[in-house]
Design a protein around this motif. Structure first.
Motif, mmCIF file in Angstrom:
data_model
loop_
_atom_site.group_PDB
_atom_site.id
_atom_site.type_symbol
_atom_site.label_atom_id
_atom_site.label_comp_id
_atom_site.label_asym_id
_atom_site.label_seq_id
_atom_site.Cartn_x
_atom_site.Cartn_y
_atom_site.Cartn_z
ATOM 1 N N LEU A 1 8.172 15.347 -15.848
ATOM 2 C CA LEU A 1 6.840 14.742 -15.994
ATOM 3 C C LEU A 1 6.349 13.757 -17.944
ATOM 4 O O LEU A 1 6.226 13.151 -17.643
ATOM 5 C CB LEU A 1 5.565 15.450 -16.550
ATOM 6 C CG LEU A 1 5.187 17.058 -15.377
ATOM 7 C CD1 LEU A 1 4.419 17.463 -16.140
ATOM 8 C CD2 LEU A 1 4.738 16.190 -14.338
ATOM 9 N N LEU A 2 7.744 13.908 -18.177
ATOM 10 C CA LEU A 2 7.706 13.765 -19.989
ATOM 11 C C LEU A 2 8.605 12.540 -18.981
ATOM 12 O O LEU A 2 8.433 10.992 -19.532
ATOM 13 C CB LEU A 2 8.835 14.217 -20.851
ATOM 14 C CG LEU A 2 8.347 15.203 -21.397
ATOM 15 C CD1 LEU A 2 9.179 15.806 -22.303
ATOM 16 C CD2 LEU A 2 7.079 14.787 -22.291
ATOM 17 N N SER A 3 9.348 12.146 -18.146
ATOM 18 C CA SER A 3 9.799 10.769 -17.976
ATOM 19 C C SER A 3 8.876 10.300 -17.161
ATOM 20 O O SER A 3 8.601 9.231 -17.488
ATOM 21 C CB SER A 3 11.318 11.333 -16.597
ATOM 22 O OG SER A 3 11.814 11.835 -16.647
ATOM 23 N N TRP A 4 8.108 10.698 -16.398
ATOM 24 C CA TRP A 4 6.800 9.409 -16.118
ATOM 25 C C TRP A 4 6.021 8.586 -16.676
ATOM 26 O O TRP A 4 5.540 8.409 -17.212
ATOM 27 C CB TRP A 4 6.035 10.992 -15.178
ATOM 28 C CG TRP A 4 6.706 10.833 -13.356
ATOM 29 C CD1 TRP A 4 6.960 11.899 -13.394
ATOM 30 C CD2 TRP A 4 6.677 9.649 -12.736
ATOM 31 N NE1 TRP A 4 7.465 11.626 -11.309
ATOM 32 C CE2 TRP A 4 7.264 10.846 -11.355
ATOM 33 C CE3 TRP A 4 6.144 9.266 -12.152
ATOM 34 C CZ2 TRP A 4 7.622 9.723 -9.875
ATOM 35 C CZ3 TRP A 4 6.062 7.921 -11.376
ATOM 36 C CH2 TRP A 4 6.847 8.277 -9.860
ATOM 37 N N VAL B 1 -3.519 2.631 -15.438
ATOM 38 C CA VAL B 1 -2.118 3.630 -15.787
ATOM 39 C C VAL B 1 -1.251 3.966 -16.798
ATOM 40 O O VAL B 1 -0.317 4.796 -16.618
ATOM 41 C CB VAL B 1 -1.151 1.901 -15.569
ATOM 42 C CG1 VAL B 1 0.500 2.770 -15.736
ATOM 43 C CG2 VAL B 1 -1.096 1.493 -14.111
ATOM 44 N N LEU B 2 -1.960 4.101 -17.779
ATOM 45 C CA LEU B 2 -2.011 4.823 -19.184
ATOM 46 C C LEU B 2 -2.540 5.785 -19.215
ATOM 47 O O LEU B 2 -1.520 7.048 -19.507
ATOM 48 C CB LEU B 2 -2.752 3.727 -20.043
ATOM 49 C CG LEU B 2 -2.973 4.259 -21.645
ATOM 50 C CD1 LEU B 2 -0.936 4.858 -21.899
ATOM 51 C CD2 LEU B 2 -3.729 3.972 -22.310
ATOM 52 N N LEU B 3 -3.698 6.340 -18.302
ATOM 53 C CA LEU B 3 -4.464 7.748 -18.405
ATOM 54 C C LEU B 3 -3.656 8.769 -17.994
ATOM 55 O O LEU B 3 -2.837 9.418 -17.898
ATOM 56 C CB LEU B 3 -5.296 7.594 -17.227
ATOM 57 C CG LEU B 3 -6.342 7.057 -18.552
ATOM 58 C CD1 LEU B 3 -7.971 7.153 -17.970
ATOM 59 C CD2 LEU B 3 -6.854 7.804 -19.326
ATOM 60 N N ALA B 4 -2.552 8.264 -16.292
ATOM 61 C CA ALA B 4 -1.586 8.283 -15.520
ATOM 62 C C ALA B 4 -0.625 9.086 -16.207
ATOM 63 O O ALA B 4 0.339 10.065 -16.593
ATOM 64 C CB ALA B 4 -1.357 7.771 -14.784
ATOM 65 N N GLY B 5 -0.320 8.192 -17.367
ATOM 66 C CA GLY B 5 1.236 8.722 -18.180
ATOM 67 C C GLY B 5 0.488 9.918 -19.218
ATOM 68 O O GLY B 5 1.659 10.274 -19.480
ATOM 69 N N LEU B 6 -0.375 9.887 -19.831
ATOM 70 C CA LEU B 6 -0.827 11.019 -20.586
ATOM 71 C C LEU B 6 -1.079 11.855 -19.915
ATOM 72 O O LEU B 6 -0.799 12.984 -20.422
ATOM 73 C CB LEU B 6 -2.060 10.062 -21.306
ATOM 74 C CG LEU B 6 -1.427 9.041 -22.445
ATOM 75 C CD1 LEU B 6 -3.066 8.262 -23.194
ATOM 76 C CD2 LEU B 6 -0.898 9.307 -23.859
ATOM 77 N N SER B 7 -1.870 11.815 -18.817
ATOM 78 C CA SER B 7 -2.114 12.890 -17.768
ATOM 79 C C SER B 7 -0.343 14.000 -18.093
ATOM 80 O O SER B 7 -0.424 14.880 -17.821
ATOM 81 C CB SER B 7 -2.718 12.880 -16.344
ATOM 82 O OG SER B 7 -3.614 12.083 -16.791
ATOM 83 N N CYS B 8 0.263 13.429 -17.511
ATOM 84 C CA CYS B 8 1.566 13.832 -17.126
ATOM 85 C C CYS B 8 2.307 14.420 -18.507
ATOM 86 O O CYS B 8 2.426 15.960 -18.883
ATOM 87 C CB CYS B 8 3.218 12.819 -17.068
ATOM 88 S SG CYS B 8 2.413 12.334 -15.545
#
Length: 432
Positions: free
Chosen positions: A221-224, A255-262
């Motif tokens: 998840l950190l990679s994503w 896109v940012l929110l998807a990264g932060l969700s991970c």
């Protein structure tokens, strides 16, 4: 964690403590300047006092303490010695005068030689810090996503500083082809998302499971998160430069929110699988900081909509967004992690060699728990009163809230002094 913290030379140990202490002084100064800037906070974000406060928060309070922590934690995270023990001192000597030149010249707004010198000194200091990080990472044989976050964040910090210095010179020479505010928006988000967010994710995802003793860590998840946050920032910079805030910004935000969700899912899994069930105050502040970050993220669509409609509320919510990030997310995280990392640093220096030989204090015994509670309670009171006061246009609530922030900053600084000046009392009793 204590056994994994490497011992450093007297010079490097003192340098780390200096970073924490001067950062604490900047936090106190920040609270004082806030008190004298109530009217400015209610106006436009592009005004001298808010520029000074924002840069003091970002550089003096946030970046300085991160530099100090990195010099101690980089060898732990990257499993190698720091590239140089002299370069960090050089960074410090450039950074401090550059910081106060810039803050003073912003406060009185004299866009001349002092502001330009401050920008150049800070950029030079940040370049040397980036060299230290990159060269240390090159020495490391560890291949991890934490390493990528840390190195990338330092590169973003350099880019942020370079753009900021260009803006400083643009005040006097006006050579940039687009509106100054457009560059300022890009500069701010390079620092927030590129430097702070990237570094905080990279370091916290190593420290949080360490402090909680988490059994499960979903590193994929950190990679994503790494790729999505960087992609969002790059898209924002390109689109923002050519078009400003527009409908594309909604997609970039997703896109940012998807990264932060991970990242949030990773952290939640660490909490759910922790062996250490009782949460102490520093960890509770980490939870609070993530909550304040989430609140700031909710505001982004509102700001985009208001900006696209050229609504006057865009400025009001933009200032609220910035305060949630600097005085909420970043401040809560620093106040929490300072009393998780620094006590270990001091403990390793003074007690690790005595472990098993005699009774020694724990890291949590090196500072005042009463001051820590006062700092925590007064900071929560600040968040409630100040942020609600801002939304309700209530200067009285904001002033009381800032009073609470003053109490919190004094408690934080006093606790730092107690920790830094700690002496082994048991040893003196043994001698008697």
């Amino acid at each position: 964690m204590s056994s994994s913290l490497p011992k450093q030379s007297d010079g490097m140990y003192k340098l780390v403590l200096l970073h924490y202490f001067i950062s604490g002084l900047c936090f106190l100064l920040l609270a004082v300047l806030f008190l004298f800037s109530i009217k400015d906070i209610s106006g436009h974000y592009f005004n001298p006092h808010l520029l000074a406060i924002t840069h003091l928060a970002a550089l003096g309070w946030g970046t300085l303490v991160i530099f100090g922590a990195c010099y101690q934690l980089l060898p732990v995270l990257l499993e190698t010695d720091l590239y140089s023990s002299k370069l960090p001192w050089f960074t410090f000597v450039l950074f401090i005068p550059g910081l106060f030149c810039l803050i003073y010249s912003f406060w009185v707004f004299e866009p001349g030689i002092h502001m330009q010198a401050g920008g150049l000194l800070l950029t030079s200091a940040i370049l040397t810090f980036c060299i230290t990080v990159i060269r240390t990472a090159k020495k490391s044989k560890v291949s991890s996503i934490h390493k990528e976050f840390i190195v990338t964040s330092s590169i973003w910090l350099v880019a942020t500083a370079l753009v900021g210095t260009l803006l400083v010179f643009n005040f006097h020479y006006a050579f940039l082809p687009k509106d100054h505010l457009q560059y300022l928006r890009l500069h701010a988000h390079m620092g927030l998302a590129g430097w702070f967010l990237m570094l905080i994710i990279g370091v916290s995802c190593k420290l949080i499971p360490m402090f909680l003793v988490s059994r499960i860590q979903l590193n994929h998840l950190l990679s994503w998160s790494y790729y999505l946050v960087n992609l969002a920032l790059l898209l924002f910079l390109i689109d923002g430069y050519f078009y400003g805030i527009n409908l594309h910004t909604y997609f970039i935000t997703m896109v940012l929110l998807a990264g932060l969700s991970c990242y949030f899912v990773y952290v939640k899994k660490c909490f759910d699988s922790r062996l250490k069930k009782k949460l102490d105050i520093p960890i509770l502040k980490t939870v609070l900081s993530i909550s304040l970050l989430s609140l700031a993220l909710i505001l982004i669509p509102v700001i985009i909509y208001s900006s696209s409609k050229q609504n006057g509320l865009a400025v009001h919510y933009s200032i609220f967004y910035g305060m949630l990030l600097f005085m909420g997310w970043i401040t809560a995280l620093i106040m929490g992690h300072a009393f998780k990392t620094l006590p270990f640093i001091v403990w390793v220096r003074k007690y690790e060699h005595l472990s098993g030989k005699r009774k020694i204090p724990m890291p949590a015994d090196l500072y005042s728990s009463k001051l820590l509670k006062l700092q925590y309670v007064s900071y929560i009171a600040f968040c409630i009163l100040f942020f609600c006061g801002y939304l309700l246009y209530s200067p009285v609530m904001m002033i009381i809230g800032i009073g609470c922030l003053l109490i919190s900053s004094v408690a934080y600084l006093l606790n730092l002094v107690i920790l830094i000046k700690h002496k082994d009392k048991s040893l003196s009793h043994e001698r008697i």
